[in-house]
Design a protein around this motif. Structure first.
Motif, short mmCIF file in Angstrom:
data_model
loop_
_atom_site.label_atom_id
_atom_site.label_comp_id
_atom_site.label_asym_id
_atom_site.label_seq_id
_atom_site.Cartn_x
_atom_site.Cartn_y
_atom_site.Cartn_z
N MET A 51 0.50 -0.76 -0.11
CA MET A 51 -0.26 -0.02 -0.10
C MET A 51 0.74 0.92 -0.07
O MET A 51 0.28 1.85 -0.32
N PHE A 78 -1.97 5.96 -2.40
CA PHE A 78 -2.42 6.22 -0.92
C PHE A 78 -2.71 7.73 0.28
O PHE A 78 -4.07 7.54 0.72
N PHE A 84 -6.77 4.96 3.59
CA PHE A 84 -6.12 4.32 3.01
C PHE A 84 -3.84 4.48 3.78
O PHE A 84 -3.51 3.90 4.09
N THR A 168 -4.24 -2.69 -4.06
CA THR A 168 -5.11 -2.41 -2.89
C THR A 168 -5.65 -3.48 -2.70
O THR A 168 -5.78 -3.51 -1.30
#
Length: 201
Positions: A51, A78, A84, A168
């Motif tokens: 991520m 992100f 996130f 993701t």
């Protein structure tokens, strides 16, 4: 070994005694706990790195003036989504937690304090809550990015940033696997505490 008075009749002025062998409580072996923590560490590291380095830039039409199209570069990363950011932070904290305990186990019992097992179990519970909340928050945004919301007129973005969405999804899978491993680890540690044994870390 315990000696119990069972009320037996006396023989020659002495009372018979019955010897009762008290079995020791069975403790969960060390290796499953180490394996679970090591796998949880790998899962949280994977989720964090995937991520954190998730970024995709695409060139698309941003305006149309007459017959002239104006294009621009649009980047998805992100840092643009608080959910996130929380996801990366939660998994990074869990990574440091598991790494610290594995290093502590490697260097032996010199740093071990009385009651430290209970502290480890409580901290594992906190990690389960932290990682699961981060994964759930990120999953809700990921679902919105994949399908959009027709009621709010929010368009889906995964049709344009498919690589970003794929990465993701992979990070989310790794994080939910980490949640399951941490829950199993916490269950074994709790069993050790219930049996009045310090959980192995």
């Amino acid at each position: 070994m315990a000696v119990e008075d069972c009320g037996k009749p006396c023989v020659g002025g002495m009372q018979k005694e019955e010897v009762v062998v008290v079995p020791c409580p069975t403790k969960v072996p060390l290796w499953p706990l180490l394996v679970l923590r090591g796998l949880a560490l790998c899962a949280t590291v994977s989720a964090t790195l995937v991520m954190a380095f998730n970024k995709q830039t695409k060139t698309m039409v941003v305006a149309l003036i007459g017959n002239t199209t104006i294009t621009g570069s649009v980047t998805a990363k992100f840092q643009q989504t608080p959910a996130f950011v929380f996801f990366v932070t939660a998994n990074a904290i869990a990574t440091l937690h598991n790494m610290s305990l594995l290093l502590l186990r490697y260097f032996g019992d010199r740093f071990y304090l009385k009651g430290f097992g209970l502290l480890i179990t409580i901290s594992d519970m906190v990690m389960v809550a932290l990682v699961s909340s981060g994964a759930a928050a990120a999953a809700s945004i990921a679902e919105l990015g994949k399908n959009g919301n027709s009621h709010a007129r929010w368009n889906r973005i995964c049709g344009r940033f498919n690589t970003f969405c794929d990465h993701t999804g992979g990070a989310l899978i790794a994080s939910f696997i980490a949640v399951g491993l941490l829950m199993a680890l916490n269950a074994l540690s709790t069993i050790n505490l219930y049996k009045k044994q310090e959980p192995q870390y």
